[in-house]
Write an enzyme that holds these catalytic residues in place. Structure first.
Site, short mmCIF file in Angstrom:
data_model
loop_
_atom_site.label_atom_id
_atom_site.label_comp_id
_atom_site.label_asym_id
_atom_site.label_seq_id
_atom_site.Cartn_x
_atom_site.Cartn_y
_atom_site.Cartn_z
N ALA A 135 19.02 57.14 48.58
CA ALA A 135 19.50 57.24 47.20
C ALA A 135 18.47 57.81 46.23
CB ALA A 135 19.96 55.86 46.73
N ILE A 179 16.65 60.36 46.34
CA ILE A 179 16.63 61.81 46.08
C ILE A 179 17.77 62.22 45.15
CG2 ILE A 179 15.57 62.33 48.34
CD1 ILE A 179 18.03 64.00 48.99
N ARG A 236 18.70 49.46 44.59
CA ARG A 236 17.77 48.32 44.50
C ARG A 236 16.69 48.42 43.44
NH1 ARG A 236 19.57 49.07 49.47
NH2 ARG A 236 20.55 47.27 50.45
N HIS A 242 26.26 57.37 56.54
CA HIS A 242 27.13 56.39 55.89
C HIS A 242 28.42 57.03 55.38
CE1 HIS A 242 23.32 53.77 55.13
NE2 HIS A 242 23.70 53.75 56.38
N CYS A 250 43.74 54.53 54.89
CA CYS A 250 44.02 53.11 54.69
C CYS A 250 43.01 52.32 55.52
CB CYS A 250 45.45 52.81 55.14
SG CYS A 250 45.77 51.04 55.24
P1 CNA Z 1 17.86 51.96 47.88
O1 CNA Z 1 17.77 50.74 48.71
O2 CNA Z 1 18.43 51.83 46.52
O3 CNA Z 1 16.36 52.54 47.74
C1 CNA Z 1 16.04 53.68 46.99
C2 CNA Z 1 14.56 53.98 47.14
O4 CNA Z 1 14.26 55.18 46.47
C3 CNA Z 1 13.65 52.91 46.57
O5 CNA Z 1 12.54 52.72 47.42
C4 CNA Z 1 13.22 53.50 45.22
O6 CNA Z 1 11.94 53.08 44.82
C5 CNA Z 1 13.20 54.97 45.55
N1 CNA Z 1 13.48 55.86 44.42
C6 CNA Z 1 14.41 55.72 43.45
N2 CNA Z 1 14.41 56.80 42.65
C7 CNA Z 1 13.44 57.63 43.12
C8 CNA Z 1 12.96 58.90 42.73
N3 CNA Z 1 13.48 59.58 41.69
N4 CNA Z 1 11.96 59.45 43.45
C9 CNA Z 1 11.42 58.79 44.50
N5 CNA Z 1 11.83 57.59 44.93
C10 CNA Z 1 12.84 57.02 44.24
O7 CNA Z 1 18.65 53.13 48.62
P2 CNA Z 1 18.64 53.53 50.18
O8 CNA Z 1 19.15 54.91 50.24
O9 CNA Z 1 17.37 53.21 50.84
O10 CNA Z 1 19.72 52.53 50.77
C11 CNA Z 1 20.71 52.98 51.58
C12 CNA Z 1 22.09 52.75 50.93
C13 CNA Z 1 22.15 53.22 49.51
C14 CNA Z 1 23.12 53.53 51.63
O11 CNA Z 1 24.14 52.68 52.06
C15 CNA Z 1 23.68 54.55 50.62
O12 CNA Z 1 25.01 54.84 50.88
C16 CNA Z 1 23.50 53.88 49.34
N6 CNA Z 1 23.47 54.70 48.11
C17 CNA Z 1 23.77 56.02 48.12
C18 CNA Z 1 23.75 56.73 46.94
C19 CNA Z 1 24.08 58.20 46.97
O13 CNA Z 1 24.86 58.65 47.80
N7 CNA Z 1 23.48 58.96 46.06
C20 CNA Z 1 23.40 56.11 45.74
C21 CNA Z 1 23.11 54.75 45.77
C22 CNA Z 1 23.15 54.06 46.95
#
Ligand code: CNA
Length: 338
Positions: free
Chosen positions: A29, A31, A41, A131, A139
């Site tokens: 997330a 990126i 989180r 994911h 459905c």
């Molecule tokens: P997470 O657990 O929310 O972690 C995000 C990580 O990225 C953390 O370590 C943050 O410190 C770091 N972070 C946040 N913003 C930045 C930034 N700009 N630059 C650098 N680092 C940053 O999310 P994960 O992806 O680890 O968890 C997986 C989940 C999140 C999956 O099930 C996804 O489907 C789900 N998710 C997806 C999206 C999306 O599709 N954009 C958005 C939110 C959550």
């Protein structure tokens, strides 16, 4: 930005001299936060903290298949605000597309469901959306696909779409992998390839590595193979091996730093600008550029509605605890929180 300069220089030299040609990336997330979609989180700005007014039994419930099966309203209340169609790719997504253009990207595992890496131009065959994605829906009960136009309407309005099959009545769910659901079969195939000899470098970006089974991927990389972490914070075991490099800061800063060191900066900025223009055009065509309610407004509205209907109860909480205690005896790894 903290960096182990000698090591990053060494990696850059190895890319420039053709010793590193097979890069595997894992993204999360982080990126996409610069595209305007909050991660889960990060305290305060992350989705889980923002969901607090809904008093869910636990924040991940909104994306848990068992919870969704009887209470799909919270998911659809926030769907418009989190819908990825109106988002634009970031320069971090463009960097991945540039790696692919230069024949350096072997494979990308993304945990994101926004599809922005595809919008940026990473070829679909190089990407596994571990994911799932919002592109299709069905459905959740009988698995019959649901029409795209009706789904788009439901998302815009914030209503729950229900199955059109006679007598089914199940809620429709985008083909996003919820907690408790299996990942695509291709995950295990691609994961096995990591343990072979086909990787020269792993790039981990914008993930907390808190969600299994993707969280285990960096450990599958053999000792001695360089791993670069670009993230706001250290995660997993990244930074514990000699060949690790941690660029702590934003993903966008990190990829710009790498592009500068590689002499690719102009090309990267150009690719990014083109990708943004393409997506803006698509959004205009599909009218996704219109403002929808903010996440905060959507949560506020649902909180009021749920209070009135008394939908959140202790009974609910107990039922969920039972669900969570249940063991899943399936072959494929299930998506879960570590
Ligand atoms: P997470 O657990 O929310 O972690 C995000 C990580 O990225 C953390 O370590 C943050 O410190 C770091 N972070 C946040 N913003 C930045 C930034 N700009 N630059 C650098 N680092 C940053 O999310 P994960 O992806 O680890 O968890 C997986 C989940 C999140 C999956 O099930 C996804 O489907 C789900 N998710 C997806 C999206 C999306 O599709 N954009 C958005 C939110 C959550």
């Amino acid at each position: 930005m903290i960096s182990a300069l000698t090591t990053i220089t060494d990696i850059v030299d190895r890319i420039r001299t053709g010793q590193i040609t097979r890069i595997v990336a894992l993204t999360g997330a982080g990126i996409s936060t610069a595209a305007g979609i909050p991660d889960f989180r990060t305290p305060t700005s992350g989705l889980y903290d923002q969901l607090a007014p809904l008093k869910l039994p636990y924040p991940e419930a909104i994306f848990h298949i068992n919870y969704f099966s009887h209470t799909p309203e919270p998911f659809y209340a926030i769907a418009r605000a989190r819908h990825p169609r109106n988002l634009l790719p970031t320069i971090s997504h463009a960097f991945l597309a540039l790696l692919a253009r230069k024949n350096l990207l072997s494979f990308l595992f993304t945990q994101n469901i926004d599809g922005l890496e595809l919008d940026a131009g990473v070829p679909a065959e190089k990407v596994l959306q571990t994911h799932g994605s919002w592109k299709t829906q069905r459905c959740h009960k009988c698995k019959v696909p649901y029409p795209d136009d009706l789904m788009q309407r439901a998302i815009r309005v914030g209503d729950v779409p229900y199955c059109l099959e006679a007598g089914c009545g199940g809620a429709v769910k985008p083909d996003v992998v919820f907690f408790g659901e299996a990942l695509p079969e291709r995950f295990e195939v691609e994961e096995k390839r990591l343990t072979g000899k086909g990787v020269d470098l792993m790039l981990v970006m914008g993930t907390s590595l808190k969600v299994a089974p993707c969280s285990r991927l960096p450990q599958s990389i053999g000792e001695g193979i360089p791993r670069i972490l670009i993230n706001r914070e250290k995660v997993g075991d990244l930074g514990t091996r000699e060949a690790d490099v941690c660029l702590l800061g934003t993903c966008d800063e990190g990829v710009r730093q790498l592009a500068d060191a590689l002499g690719w900066r102009d090309e990267l900025e150009g690719m990014w600008a083109d990708a943004v223009e393409r997506k803006e055009e698509t959004n205009r065509r599909e009218s996704w550029d219109e403002e929808g309610p903010t996440l905060e407004e959507s949560i506020q509205k649902l909180t009021e509605k749920m209070k009135e209907a008394g939908r959140i109860s202790q009974g609910h909480r107990r039922m969920l605890e039972q669900h969570l205690g249940a063991k899943f005896a399936h072959v494929l790894p299930r998506k879960s929180v570590e």
